[in-house]
Scaffold this motif. Structure first.
Motif, PDB file in Angstrom:
ATOM      1  N   GLY A  50       0.818  -1.204   0.000  1.00 32.31           N
ATOM      2  CA  GLY A  50       0.000   0.000   0.000  1.00 32.31           C
ATOM      3  C   GLY A  50       0.855   1.259   0.000  1.00 32.31           C
ATOM      4  N   SER A  51       0.309   2.305  -0.595  1.00 31.36           N
ATOM      5  CA  SER A  51       0.952   3.622  -0.585  1.00 31.36           C
ATOM      6  C   SER A  51      -0.140   4.677  -0.507  1.00 31.36           C
ATOM      7  CB  SER A  51       1.799   3.814  -1.848  1.00 31.36           C
ATOM      8  OG  SER A  51       0.987   3.724  -3.010  1.00 31.36           O
ATOM      9  N   PRO A  82       4.290   8.265  -0.745  1.00 30.95           N
ATOM     10  CA  PRO A  82       3.493   8.615  -1.924  1.00 30.95           C
ATOM     11  C   PRO A  82       3.642   7.524  -2.981  1.00 30.95           C
ATOM     12  CG  PRO A  82       4.815  10.496  -1.189  1.00 30.95           C
ATOM     13  CD  PRO A  82       5.285   9.301  -0.412  1.00 30.95           C
ATOM     14  N   THR A  83       2.622   7.317  -3.766  1.00 32.99           N
ATOM     15  CA  THR A  83       2.615   6.210  -4.729  1.00 32.99           C
ATOM     16  C   THR A  83       3.770   6.284  -5.708  1.00 32.99           C
ATOM     17  OG1 THR A  83       0.219   6.016  -4.495  1.00 32.99           O
ATOM     18  CG2 THR A  83       1.205   5.035  -6.467  1.00 32.99           C
ATOM     19  N   GLU A  84       4.018   7.461  -6.262  1.00 32.27           N
ATOM     20  CA  GLU A  84       5.108   7.589  -7.241  1.00 32.27           C
ATOM     21  C   GLU A  84       6.463   7.293  -6.608  1.00 32.27           C
ATOM     22  OE1 GLU A  84       5.100   7.851 -10.518  1.00 32.27           O
ATOM     23  OE2 GLU A  84       2.934   7.604 -10.298  1.00 32.27           O
ATOM     24  N   ILE A 111      10.148  -6.924 -15.603  1.00 34.41           N
ATOM     25  CA  ILE A 111       8.949  -6.511 -14.879  1.00 34.41           C
ATOM     26  C   ILE A 111       7.733  -7.118 -15.574  1.00 34.41           C
ATOM     27  CG2 ILE A 111       7.634  -4.588 -13.945  1.00 34.41           C
ATOM     28  CD1 ILE A 111      10.570  -4.845 -12.944  1.00 34.41           C
ATOM     29  N   GLN A 112       7.041  -8.013 -14.877  1.00 34.92           N
ATOM     30  CA  GLN A 112       5.917  -8.739 -15.474  1.00 34.92           C
ATOM     31  C   GLN A 112       4.568  -8.126 -15.138  1.00 34.92           C
ATOM     32  OE1 GLN A 112       6.583 -12.829 -14.111  1.00 34.92           O
ATOM     33  NE2 GLN A 112       7.817 -13.232 -15.936  1.00 34.92           N
ATOM     34  N   ASN A 113       4.509  -7.427 -14.035  1.00 35.67           N
ATOM     35  CA  ASN A 113       3.255  -6.811 -13.595  1.00 35.67           C
ATOM     36  C   ASN A 113       3.590  -5.560 -12.796  1.00 35.67           C
ATOM     37  OD1 ASN A 113       0.460  -7.084 -13.802  1.00 35.67           O
ATOM     38  ND2 ASN A 113       0.477  -9.145 -12.932  1.00 35.67           N
ATOM     39  N   ARG A 114       2.922  -4.466 -13.106  1.00 27.38           N
ATOM     40  CA  ARG A 114       3.191  -3.205 -12.383  1.00 27.38           C
ATOM     41  C   ARG A 114       1.966  -2.323 -12.547  1.00 27.38           C
ATOM     42  NH1 ARG A 114       4.982   2.021 -13.229  1.00 27.38           N
ATOM     43  NH2 ARG A 114       6.683   2.836 -11.907  1.00 27.38           N
ATOM     44  N   PHE A 115       1.085  -2.343 -11.548  1.00 27.37           N
ATOM     45  CA  PHE A 115      -0.100  -1.501 -11.651  1.00 27.37           C
ATOM     46  C   PHE A 115      -0.574  -1.064 -10.269  1.00 27.37           C
ATOM     47  CE2 PHE A 115      -1.774  -5.852 -11.451  1.00 27.37           C
ATOM     48  CZ  PHE A 115      -2.809  -5.746 -10.534  1.00 27.37           C
ATOM     49  N   VAL A 116      -1.431  -0.048 -10.261  1.00 27.06           N
ATOM     50  CA  VAL A 116      -1.954   0.529  -9.021  1.00 27.06           C
ATOM     51  C   VAL A 116      -3.478   0.461  -9.048  1.00 27.06           C
ATOM     52  CG1 VAL A 116      -2.065   2.570  -7.547  1.00 27.06           C
ATOM     53  CG2 VAL A 116       0.007   2.111  -8.888  1.00 27.06           C
ATOM     54  N   LYS A 117      -4.063  -0.009  -7.954  1.00 25.87           N
ATOM     55  CA  LYS A 117      -5.517  -0.058  -7.833  1.00 25.87           C
ATOM     56  C   LYS A 117      -5.915   0.643  -6.541  1.00 25.87           C
ATOM     57  CE  LYS A 117      -9.416  -3.331  -7.724  1.00 25.87           C
ATOM     58  NZ  LYS A 117      -9.801  -4.765  -7.743  1.00 25.87           N
ATOM     59  N   GLN A 118      -6.822   1.596  -6.641  1.00 23.53           N
ATOM     60  CA  GLN A 118      -7.286   2.306  -5.451  1.00 23.53           C
ATOM     61  C   GLN A 118      -8.315   1.459  -4.703  1.00 23.53           C
ATOM     62  OE1 GLN A 118      -8.572   6.133  -7.071  1.00 23.53           O
ATOM     63  NE2 GLN A 118      -6.640   7.039  -6.404  1.00 23.53           N
ATOM     64  N   GLU A 171     -12.657   4.586   7.855  1.00 30.40           N
ATOM     65  CA  GLU A 171     -12.535   4.338   6.417  1.00 30.40           C
ATOM     66  C   GLU A 171     -11.057   4.412   6.032  1.00 30.40           C
ATOM     67  OE1 GLU A 171     -15.159   5.894   2.925  1.00 30.40           O
ATOM     68  OE2 GLU A 171     -13.465   7.279   3.106  1.00 30.40           O
ATOM     69  N   LEU A 172     -10.566   3.311   5.486  1.00 29.37           N
ATOM     70  CA  LEU A 172      -9.169   3.243   5.056  1.00 29.37           C
ATOM     71  C   LEU A 172      -9.121   3.285   3.531  1.00 29.37           C
ATOM     72  CD1 LEU A 172      -6.418   0.941   6.476  1.00 29.37           C
ATOM     73  CD2 LEU A 172      -6.653   1.215   4.024  1.00 29.37           C
ATOM     74  N   THR A 173      -8.350   4.191   2.982  1.00 29.56           N
ATOM     75  CA  THR A 173      -8.136   4.243   1.532  1.00 29.56           C
ATOM     76  C   THR A 173      -6.649   4.095   1.253  1.00 29.56           C
ATOM     77  OG1 THR A 173      -7.950   6.664   1.528  1.00 29.56           O
ATOM     78  CG2 THR A 173     -10.138   5.735   1.116  1.00 29.56           C
ATOM     79  N   THR A 174      -6.350   3.406   0.179  1.00 30.89           N
ATOM     80  CA  THR A 174      -4.949   3.167  -0.173  1.00 30.89           C
ATOM     81  C   THR A 174      -4.795   2.949  -1.664  1.00 30.89           C
ATOM     82  OG1 THR A 174      -3.047   1.688   0.205  1.00 30.89           O
ATOM     83  CG2 THR A 174      -5.217   0.683   0.275  1.00 30.89           C
ATOM     84  N   ASP A 175      -3.642   3.315  -2.176  1.00 31.91           N
ATOM     85  CA  ASP A 175      -3.242   2.915  -3.526  1.00 31.91           C
ATOM     86  C   ASP A 175      -2.525   1.582  -3.374  1.00 31.91           C
ATOM     87  OD1 ASP A 175      -4.259   5.240  -4.593  1.00 31.91           O
ATOM     88  OD2 ASP A 175      -2.325   6.246  -4.751  1.00 31.91           O
TER      89      ASP A 175
END
Length: 235
Positions: A161-162, A184-186, A201-208, A221-225
Motif C-alpha cells: 500500500g501507498s 506517496p505512490t510515485e 517486470i511482469q506486472n506493475r499496476f496501481v488499484k485504489q 474508512e481506510l483508503t490506499t493505492d
C-alpha cells in the motif's frame, strides 16, 4: 509508547481478532481466496520438480496453503514468516487440515529480523507485509535481501500500500494511519523500479482501494493505492 510500537500493537489487535473470528477461505472475508496474482505467478513454475518459496507476512496461510498444495504432485517447501504467534499457530493448524504440513515451514519472526539467504528461493511473496517494516531504510534493505535471495529465473511478487489514509467515519477526522511505511505512490514505484533494475517486470499496476475497518471500536474508512509489482530475475 512510540509510534512504531503503537502501530504494531494495533495491527496485532486487529489481526488476532480477524484470525479468531474468521476461518481460512471463509466466503465474505478477505481470507476467502488466495491473491490471484500470486496463483498466476505460481503456475509459471509448474514444471519445476522442486519449488522453494518464501512468504513474508504469511498470516494464517491465505497464499502459502494453496502454494503448498501445488507441491503435492512434486516437491518443495514454503517458508512462512509472520510476527504474530496467533497467525503461526493457525497456519500450523490449517497446514495439517489441508494435508500440506510436510511442505510448510513456519517461522515466528519480524520480517525485518528474518535473514533471507542468497540464491535460496524460486519465488518470494510479500502481500501487505512490507508496509510494516520500521523505516524506509529498512524497506530498501529488505528489498535488497529479496533480490539477492532469489534464484536466477525466479520471481518476486510484492503487493504494498501507498498513499494510505484513515478517516473516522463518525468524527470525519483524519487519523494517523496505522502503517509504519506510508510513501506517496510515485515514490514507492520509483523505489521498486530502482531495486529491480535489470529484472523483467511482469506486472506493475496501481488499484485504489477503500474499505471500512475497526480501530478500538471506532469505524474507520481506510483508503490506499494498492501497488502490485511482479518481477522475474533474468537467467
Amino acid at each position: 509508547m512510540n509510534r512504531i510500537a503503537n502501530i504494531r500493537a494495533e495491527e496485532k489487535k486487529y489481526h488476532d481478532l480477524c484470525y479468531e473470528q474468521y476461518h481460512l477461505f471463509e466466503p465474505g472475508t478477505w481470507l476467502h481466496k488466495p491473491v490471484k496474482t500470486v496463483i498466476d505467478l505460481l503456475q509459471k513454475y509448474n514444471n519445476k520438480e522442486y519449488l522453494s518459496v518464501l512468504d513474508l507476512g504469511a498470516g494464517i496461510g491465505r497464499n502459502s496453503i494453496p502454494i503448498a498444495e501445488s507441491m503435492k504432485n512434486r516437491d518443495g517447501k514454503v517458508v512462512c514468516v509472520d510476527i504474530l504467534e496467533s497467525a503461526i499457530n493457525k497456519l500450523n493448524e490449517y497446514s495439517k487440515q489441508y494435508g500440506v504440513e510436510p511442505f510448510i515451514e513456519a517461522k515466528l519472526s519480524d520480517i525485518e529480523q528474518f535473514i533471507i539467504e542468497r540464491d535460496k528461493y524460486d519465488i518470494i511473496v510479500a502481500v501487505s507485509a512490507l508496509e510494516h517494516v520500521s523505516s524506509e531504510k529498512a524497506l530498501m534493505s529488505k528489498l535488497n535481501e529479496m533480490v539477492l535471495g532469489t534464484k536466477h529465473g525466479g520471481a518476486n511478487c510484492i503487493i504494498i500500500g501507498s498513499n494510505i489514509r484513515e478517516v473516522g467515519l463518525e468524527s470525519g477526522l483524519e487519523l494517523d494511519p496505522m502503517f509504519e511505511i506510508n510513501l506517496p505512490t510515485e515514490t514507492m514505484l520509483e523505489l521498486l523500479d530502482q531495486q529491480y533494475t535489470g529484472w523483467e517486470i511482469q506486472n506493475r499496476f496501481v488499484k485504489q482501494l477503500k474499505y471500512e475497518i475497526d480501530r478500538n471500536g471506532q469505524r474507520v474508512e481506510l483508503t490506499t493505492d494498492c501497488i502490485t509489482f511482479v518481477a522475474k530475475k533474468r537467467l
